[in-house]
Scaffold this active site. Structure first.
Site, PDB file in Angstrom:
ATOM      1  N   PRO A   2       0.818  -1.212   0.000  1.00 14.45           N
ATOM      2  CA  PRO A   2       0.000   0.000   0.000  1.00 14.45           C
ATOM      3  C   PRO A   2       0.850   1.259   0.000  1.00 14.45           C
ATOM      4  CG  PRO A   2      -0.462  -1.424   1.893  1.00 14.45           C
ATOM      5  CD  PRO A   2       0.802  -1.873   1.278  1.00 14.45           C
ATOM      6  N   GLU A   3       0.764   1.991  -1.087  1.00 16.46           N
ATOM      7  CA  GLU A   3       1.342   3.329  -1.119  1.00 16.46           C
ATOM      8  C   GLU A   3       0.193   4.297  -0.862  1.00 16.46           C
ATOM      9  OE1 GLU A   3       4.535   4.482  -2.753  1.00 16.46           O
ATOM     10  OE2 GLU A   3       5.425   2.564  -3.246  1.00 16.46           O
ATOM     11  N   HIS A  97      -4.590 -14.346   9.128  1.00 16.07           N
ATOM     12  CA  HIS A  97      -4.033 -12.997   9.275  1.00 16.07           C
ATOM     13  C   HIS A  97      -5.096 -11.910   9.409  1.00 16.07           C
ATOM     14  CE1 HIS A  97      -0.291 -14.941   8.470  1.00 16.07           C
ATOM     15  NE2 HIS A  97      -0.577 -15.159   7.209  1.00 16.07           N
ATOM     16  N   ARG A 116       2.288  -9.711   7.353  1.00 20.72           N
ATOM     17  CA  ARG A 116       3.589  -9.412   7.972  1.00 20.72           C
ATOM     18  C   ARG A 116       3.485  -8.601   9.253  1.00 20.72           C
ATOM     19  NH1 ARG A 116       6.963  -8.610   2.338  1.00 20.72           N
ATOM     20  NH2 ARG A 116       6.065 -10.460   1.440  1.00 20.72           N
TER      21      ARG A 116
END
Length: 277
Positions: A2-3, A97, A116
DNA sequence: CTTTACGCCTGACGGC
DNA sequence: TGCCGTCAGGCGTAAA
């Protein structure tokens, strides 16, 4: 990953399901994010979401207190590099997750998924601008305080490479590793060039291309937006427009020169040897 | 003060 | 087939 454009797309995607809805329940399955999920996020339980904002890559949900004496504030979400949010039916089984979820009184449910666990899901005390994570951030790249003149003034006497300079969130927020390489290529500026040795005219070009590349990606994010709630939503909307990123050894679309990879500030950096000086 | 290195973490990938 | 080492990446923090 994600930018800024994907965070903006995420904001627009979740807004309809959250705005003016009450948070009926907050479930934490795994609190071990980059900042451990604290019990304080439960302040938001029972409150309505009256506004959603983005500051840098942080999503801010405004949840005013129901009665006096309760803390003013809201929820803050950062997607890290592998985080995503989706709207789903609370009855569906959580995926691997899925660490945190907001169950809305409407019956919809917001799930935060982050393999992550570099993301953040936390509570902020009003005003959000004073929170330690966002208090010292530079201007928004798409806002009125960002300009070529600003970059020029901030960079005088700095020897740091211009790519590291524009990726510094105290200088300007939301310019991630991919778009830094892309913008410098569009501007014809070599990523290693010392920030303090670039002219005002070139910084004005850089200001424009940063805006263009981010706005273009946000427009394409609309595609991601449509299947945002779909089970098999795929990222990667910007991949087809990349001109230098991950193209080492290939030919520059602009001048035919060779695209090279080098490491700057521990990050992969891509540039054209022919048209970036 | 500036600049650099590191750590957090999992999945993808290449080598054997 | 499976095991293992390496790499990627946002970004705060420690160290130099």
């Amino acid at each position: 990953m994600p930018e800024l454009p994907e965070v903006e797309t995420t904001l627009r995607g979740i807004e309809p399901a959250l705005l003016d809805r009450k948070i009926a329940d907050i479930k934490v399955r795994n609190p071990a994010l980059r900042i451990p999920v604290a019990r304080s996020i439960q302040h938001a339980r029972g409150r309505s979401v009256v506004g959603l904002r983005r500051r840098a890559k942080y999503l801010l949900l405004d949840t005013p207190p129901l009665e006096t004496g309760q803390p003013e504030g809201g929820l803050m979400i950062h997607l890290g590099m592998s985080g995503s949010l989706r709207i789903t039916d609370p009855a569906t089984a959580p995926r691997k997750h899925d660490h945190v979820e907001l169950v809305m009184d409407s019956g919809a449910c917001l799930r935060f998924n982050d393999p992550r666990r570099f993301g953040i899901f936390t509570w902020w005390d009003a005003p959000a601008e004073d929170h330690s994570l966002i208090a010292h951030l530079g201007p928004e790249p798409l806002g009125p305080d960002f300009s070529g003149k600003y970059l020029y003034t901030r960079s005088r006497n700095l020897r740091v490479a211009v790519k590291n300079f524009i990726m510094n969130s105290q200088v300007v927020v939301g310019v991630g590793n991919i778009y830094a390489s892309e913008a410098l290529h569009l501007a014809g500026i070599h990523p290693s060039r010392p920030a303090g040795r670039i002219s005002l005219a070139r910084y004005e070009v850089l200001d424009q291309v940063i805006r263009e590349v981010l706005e273009s990606a946000i427009r394409q994010g609309g595609t991601t937006l449509r299947d945002f709630t779909a089970p098999d939503a795929q990222p990667g909307y910007f991949a087809q427009d990349l001109r230098v990123y991950d193209r080492a050894g290939k030919a520059c679309f602009k001048c035919g020169g060779e695209i090279r990879r080098k490491v700057l500030g521990q990050r992969a950096t891509y540039f054209c040897v022919g048209c970036q000086r």
